[in-house]
Structure formats: structure tokens, C-alpha cells
Write a protein that holds these residues in place. Sequence first.
Motif, short mmCIF file in Angstrom:
data_model
loop_
_atom_site.label_atom_id
_atom_site.label_comp_id
_atom_site.label_asym_id
_atom_site.label_seq_id
_atom_site.Cartn_x
_atom_site.Cartn_y
_atom_site.Cartn_z
N ASN A 20 0.82 -1.21 0.00
CA ASN A 20 0.00 0.00 0.00
C ASN A 20 0.85 1.26 0.00
O ASN A 20 0.51 2.25 -0.65
N ALA A 21 1.97 1.23 0.70
CA ALA A 21 2.86 2.40 0.77
C ALA A 21 3.53 2.68 -0.58
O ALA A 21 3.86 3.84 -0.87
N LEU A 22 3.71 1.67 -1.41
CA LEU A 22 4.37 1.86 -2.71
C LEU A 22 3.43 2.26 -3.82
O LEU A 22 3.87 2.77 -4.85
N LYS A 23 2.14 2.07 -3.65
CA LYS A 23 1.16 2.36 -4.70
C LYS A 23 1.27 3.82 -5.17
O LYS A 23 1.29 4.73 -4.35
N THR A 31 3.87 -4.33 -8.29
CA THR A 31 4.13 -4.91 -6.98
C THR A 31 3.28 -6.16 -6.82
O THR A 31 2.11 -6.17 -7.19
N ASP A 32 3.89 -7.22 -6.32
CA ASP A 32 3.17 -8.48 -6.10
C ASP A 32 3.72 -9.19 -4.88
O ASP A 32 4.93 -9.20 -4.65
N ARG A 33 2.83 -9.80 -4.11
CA ARG A 33 3.26 -10.74 -3.07
C ARG A 33 3.54 -12.06 -3.77
O ARG A 33 2.82 -12.45 -4.69
N LEU A 41 7.70 -9.01 -4.73
CA LEU A 41 8.45 -8.69 -5.94
C LEU A 41 7.99 -7.33 -6.42
O LEU A 41 6.78 -7.09 -6.54
N VAL A 42 8.94 -6.44 -6.65
CA VAL A 42 8.62 -5.10 -7.15
C VAL A 42 9.41 -4.87 -8.43
O VAL A 42 10.62 -5.13 -8.47
N VAL A 43 8.73 -4.42 -9.47
CA VAL A 43 9.41 -4.04 -10.71
C VAL A 43 9.54 -2.53 -10.68
O VAL A 43 8.55 -1.81 -10.47
N VAL A 44 10.78 -2.05 -10.86
CA VAL A 44 11.04 -0.62 -10.82
C VAL A 44 11.71 -0.18 -12.11
O VAL A 44 12.30 -0.98 -12.83
N GLU A 45 11.59 1.13 -12.40
CA GLU A 45 12.18 1.69 -13.60
C GLU A 45 12.70 3.09 -13.28
O GLU A 45 12.05 3.85 -12.57
N ALA A 46 13.89 3.39 -13.80
CA ALA A 46 14.50 4.70 -13.56
C ALA A 46 15.30 5.10 -14.80
O ALA A 46 15.57 4.27 -15.68
N GLY A 58 15.70 4.75 -1.27
CA GLY A 58 14.79 5.74 -0.70
C GLY A 58 13.35 5.29 -0.54
O GLY A 58 12.70 5.63 0.45
N ASP A 59 12.85 4.52 -1.50
CA ASP A 59 11.43 4.15 -1.48
C ASP A 59 11.17 2.75 -0.96
O ASP A 59 10.06 2.46 -0.51
N ILE A 60 12.15 1.88 -1.02
CA ILE A 60 11.93 0.49 -0.62
C ILE A 60 12.60 0.18 0.73
O ILE A 60 11.96 -0.25 1.66
#
Length: 76
Positions: A20-23, A31-33, A41-46, A58-60
Motif C-alpha cells: 500500500n505504501a508503494l502504490k 508490486t506483487d506478493r 516482488l517489485v518491478v522498478v524503472e528509472a 529511498g522508497d523500498i
Amino acid sequence: MVKAYVLIEMVAGYSTQFLNALKGRPGIILTDRVTGPYDVLVVVEAEDLNGLSSLVQGDIHTQQGVVRTTTCVAMG
């Protein structure tokens, strides 16, 4: 753009709060449990590796309940 899969080990009972905090955060694609040795598991892009590092740190890592992460940068 740099994409990565972040495998996260959580303290029991914190996964839902964490998701919920990452939404809606910039750079968080999915984001998936999950089952197995990791809990989330979190997919990130930068824009680049520095941005990716900042996002993970910073976010995770700052979220309550995060024990350990493994970041796998996508190659193609």
C-alpha cells in the motif's frame, strides 16, 4: 531507461502495508506478493543506475518491515 526486479524479504505481517505504501510512487511499475524465499516482488524503472539505486534505497529500504532486498537489473 533501466528496469529492475527487486526481490524483498519482509518481517511477517508487513507485506500488505508495504504494498500500500508503494502504490502510485514514481518508478514503481508492479508490486506483487510472492511465494518462496522472498515475500514481495517489485518491478522498478528509472532513468539510469543512479536513479535506480536512489529509488531502491529511498522508497523500498526505508519502509517498515523490509529485512533484505535483492535487485536484479534487466539486461534486455
